[in-house]
Scaffold this motif. Structure first.
Motif, short mmCIF file in Angstrom:
data_model
loop_
_atom_site.label_atom_id
_atom_site.label_comp_id
_atom_site.label_asym_id
_atom_site.label_seq_id
_atom_site.Cartn_x
_atom_site.Cartn_y
_atom_site.Cartn_z
N VAL A 115 0.85 -1.20 0.00
CA VAL A 115 0.00 0.00 0.00
C VAL A 115 0.88 1.25 0.00
O VAL A 115 0.65 2.19 -0.78
CB VAL A 115 -0.95 -0.01 1.23
CG1 VAL A 115 -1.67 1.33 1.37
CG2 VAL A 115 -1.96 -1.14 1.11
N GLY A 116 1.90 1.25 0.86
CA GLY A 116 2.79 2.41 0.96
C GLY A 116 3.51 2.69 -0.34
O GLY A 116 3.57 3.84 -0.79
N MET A 117 4.05 1.65 -0.95
CA MET A 117 4.81 1.83 -2.20
C MET A 117 3.87 2.28 -3.33
O MET A 117 4.24 3.17 -4.12
CB MET A 117 5.52 0.52 -2.55
CG MET A 117 6.57 0.63 -3.62
SD MET A 117 7.90 1.79 -3.28
CE MET A 117 9.18 0.75 -2.62
N SER A 118 2.68 1.68 -3.37
CA SER A 118 1.71 2.07 -4.41
C SER A 118 1.32 3.53 -4.25
O SER A 118 1.25 4.28 -5.24
CB SER A 118 0.46 1.19 -4.34
OG SER A 118 0.82 -0.15 -4.42
N ALA A 119 1.05 3.93 -3.00
CA ALA A 119 0.66 5.33 -2.74
C ALA A 119 1.79 6.28 -3.14
O ALA A 119 1.54 7.34 -3.72
CB ALA A 119 0.32 5.50 -1.26
N THR A 120 3.02 5.87 -2.88
CA THR A 120 4.17 6.71 -3.24
C THR A 120 4.27 6.87 -4.75
O THR A 120 4.50 7.97 -5.27
CB THR A 120 5.47 6.07 -2.70
OG1 THR A 120 5.35 5.91 -1.29
CG2 THR A 120 6.68 6.93 -2.99
N ILE A 121 4.07 5.76 -5.47
CA ILE A 121 4.16 5.81 -6.94
C ILE A 121 3.08 6.74 -7.50
O ILE A 121 3.35 7.60 -8.33
CB ILE A 121 4.04 4.39 -7.53
CG1 ILE A 121 5.28 3.56 -7.16
CG2 ILE A 121 3.87 4.43 -9.04
CD1 ILE A 121 5.17 2.08 -7.42
N VAL A 122 1.84 6.57 -6.99
CA VAL A 122 0.73 7.39 -7.47
C VAL A 122 1.00 8.86 -7.17
O VAL A 122 0.86 9.74 -8.03
CB VAL A 122 -0.61 6.92 -6.82
CG1 VAL A 122 -1.72 7.92 -7.10
CG2 VAL A 122 -0.98 5.53 -7.33
N ALA A 123 1.45 9.14 -5.92
CA ALA A 123 1.71 10.53 -5.51
C ALA A 123 2.83 11.13 -6.36
O ALA A 123 2.76 12.30 -6.75
CB ALA A 123 2.08 10.57 -4.03
N ALA A 124 3.86 10.34 -6.64
CA ALA A 124 5.00 10.85 -7.43
C ALA A 124 4.55 11.28 -8.82
O ALA A 124 5.03 12.28 -9.37
CB ALA A 124 6.09 9.78 -7.53
N PHE A 125 3.60 10.52 -9.38
CA PHE A 125 3.15 10.84 -10.75
C PHE A 125 2.09 11.94 -10.76
O PHE A 125 2.03 12.72 -11.69
CB PHE A 125 2.59 9.58 -11.43
CG PHE A 125 3.68 8.73 -12.03
CD1 PHE A 125 4.17 8.99 -13.30
CD2 PHE A 125 4.23 7.68 -11.31
CE1 PHE A 125 5.18 8.23 -13.85
CE2 PHE A 125 5.25 6.90 -11.86
CZ PHE A 125 5.73 7.18 -13.13
N LEU A 126 1.24 11.98 -9.72
CA LEU A 126 0.08 12.88 -9.77
C LEU A 126 0.25 14.19 -9.02
O LEU A 126 -0.32 15.20 -9.39
CB LEU A 126 -1.17 12.16 -9.24
CG LEU A 126 -1.63 10.93 -10.03
CD1 LEU A 126 -2.93 10.38 -9.44
CD2 LEU A 126 -1.85 11.26 -11.51
N PHE A 127 1.00 14.17 -7.92
CA PHE A 127 0.99 15.35 -7.06
C PHE A 127 2.25 16.23 -7.12
O PHE A 127 2.27 17.31 -6.56
CB PHE A 127 0.73 14.94 -5.60
CG PHE A 127 -0.58 14.23 -5.42
CD1 PHE A 127 -1.75 14.81 -5.88
CD2 PHE A 127 -0.64 12.98 -4.83
CE1 PHE A 127 -2.97 14.15 -5.75
CE2 PHE A 127 -1.86 12.31 -4.70
CZ PHE A 127 -3.02 12.90 -5.15
N VAL A 128 3.29 15.73 -7.77
CA VAL A 128 4.52 16.54 -7.84
C VAL A 128 4.60 17.21 -9.21
O VAL A 128 4.64 16.53 -10.24
CB VAL A 128 5.78 15.67 -7.61
CG1 VAL A 128 7.03 16.53 -7.67
CG2 VAL A 128 5.69 14.97 -6.25
N PRO A 129 4.57 18.55 -9.23
CA PRO A 129 4.63 19.22 -10.53
C PRO A 129 5.99 19.01 -11.19
O PRO A 129 7.02 18.97 -10.50
CB PRO A 129 4.42 20.70 -10.16
CG PRO A 129 4.76 20.81 -8.72
CD PRO A 129 4.53 19.48 -8.10
#
Lengths: 123, 279
Positions: free
Chosen positions: B34-48
């Motif tokens: 869960v942690g790694m998946s959330a990190t991957i999603v956040a890296a692609f979606l939330f970091v400009p």
């Protein structure tokens, strides 16, 4: 064995460590210097990599060729010519590496330009 | 006088404590996933995307944290090597070996993601840049460590040689990881932490970076637990062990009367047991 008796041993190991570190630095330091200067390139017929910056306002693209004034890490400048289209991100590059050879006319003919990554990860 | 302890079943049982609890064995991989998946999603979606890097900005979160984990692993390997030389306990040697091996894996992740990033930004995968050269040197130094461990059969000789090698190997880590990037001109960006006023991470990138670091550290801890159990199982005199009886009853092949005893330290059997335990 008490702490005081161990101190000379520790000192010997520290001295050996420092000597080893210096020896490694001197012997393999050359492996970490892939980038030459414009002066070194002018003296050589070999292809070289030179790290530096594009002098602001000198970047041009015309006739299928990109040209710009380039300043190396020693402060020397030379005209760089690169055949082909403008490399992406070259206009905003903080620093670049030009790979190629010195031409007879004092210019540097690059076959490739590498763009340094920015250090600032924020907008 | 120092006493060498060859590490019988009791020592191995001590190592089996890592990740052997029912909740830990089942829950930790789920938390990690869960942690790694959330990190991957956040890296692609939330970091400009950063100016000058574009879409390649995302690689930062999968390039720098593994490097930090690798250095930490090698530091732990050094500490356990020193502990082994002081106490002669083979458990410390096993831990030193596993830390060094996993450091190698995480350093390899760093080198591969770095090469991909280099292709996207510099224009080439590999340029013998000081940062690339130093990372490759570290890989080779620790490959040699793993090779050294593999060539010595006697556990005590292996432990002594490996510990001595690990201490000298780590001596190069600060130079190659911290001195080289600051002392030689490079295409690689300056360190993002402590890299000067012109560097640093934005607020969103900082949060995702911390999450990624936590995720990679968790992944490391999980892999370490599994690898240490495998090492302990491979080094034990028999496959059946009371420490495992709660979770492996019925799974361990019976090596009683009438059957051919399995060879001691059979890694294949140990791996099968561990995979069964963690699957």
């Amino acid at each position: 064995m008490n702490r005081r008796a161990r101190l000379p041993d520790l000192l010997i190991w520290v001295v050996i460590g420092v000597i080893l570190a210096v020896a490694i630095f001197v012997s393999i330091g050359q492996a970490f210097r892939p980038y030459a200067t414009l002066a070194e390139a002018a003296r050589s017929r070999r292809a070289m990599q030179i790290k530096g910056t594009v002098v602001e306002g000198t970047l041009r693209e015309a006739g299928g060729q990109v040209s710009f004034e380039f300043r190396d890490s020693a402060g020397t400048t030379a005209q760089v010519r690169l055949a082909g289209p403008m490399p992406p991100r070259l206009p905003e590059a903080e620093a670049i590496v030009v790979i190629g050879q010195s031409a007879g006319d004092g210019a540097f003919v690059a076959r490739q330009v590498l763009i340094r990554c920015p250090t600032r990860f924020r907008d | 006088m120092k006493v060498e302890r060859p590490g019988p079943a009791g020592d191995a049982a001590g190592d089996l404590e890592y990740g052997s609890g029912g909740v830990t064995a089942m829950g930790w991989p789920a938390v990690l996933a869960v942690g790694m998946s959330a990190t991957i999603v956040a890296a692609f979606l939330f970091v400009p995307p950063v100016r000058g890097l574009g879409a390649t900005t995302t690689i930062l979160f999968f390039h720098v944290p593994p490097a930090w984990v690798a250095v930490s692993a090698w530091l732990l390997s050094l500490l356990h090597s020193v502990l082994y030389l002081r106490r002669g306990d083979l458990r410390s040697d096993r831990k030193a070996g596993v830390h060094a091996e996993l450091g190698l894996v995480f350093c390899a992740i760093t080198v591969v993601t770095g090469a991909i990033w280099a292709r996207g930004t510099w224009g080439v995968y590999w340029n013998w840049d000081p940062r690339q050269t130093s990372a490759l040197m570290l890989l080779l130094i620790y490959f040699a460590y793993v090779g050294l461990r593999g060539t010595i059969a006697d556990p005590i000789r292996r432990a002594r040689s490996s510990a001595a090698y690990a201490i000298f190997a780590f001596a190069g880590v600060p130079f190659l990881m911290f001195v080289v990037p600051r002392a030689f001109p490079s295409l690689h960006p300056s360190p993002i932490i402590g890299g000067g006023a012109g560097g640093g991470l934005g607020p969103a990138a900082r949060i995702v970076f911390a999450a990624s670091l936590a995720a990679f550290t968790g992944l490391y801890a999980w892999m370490y637990g599994i690898r240490l159990r495998l090492e302990a199982l491979a080094g034990r005199p028999a496959h059946r062990d009371t420490a495992l009886s709660g979770g492996l009853d019925g799974l361990v092949p019976d090596v009683g009367a009438g059957s051919e005893p399995a060879p001691t330290g059979d890694l294949a059997v140990a791996a099968t047991l561990a995979v069964t335990r963690f699957s």
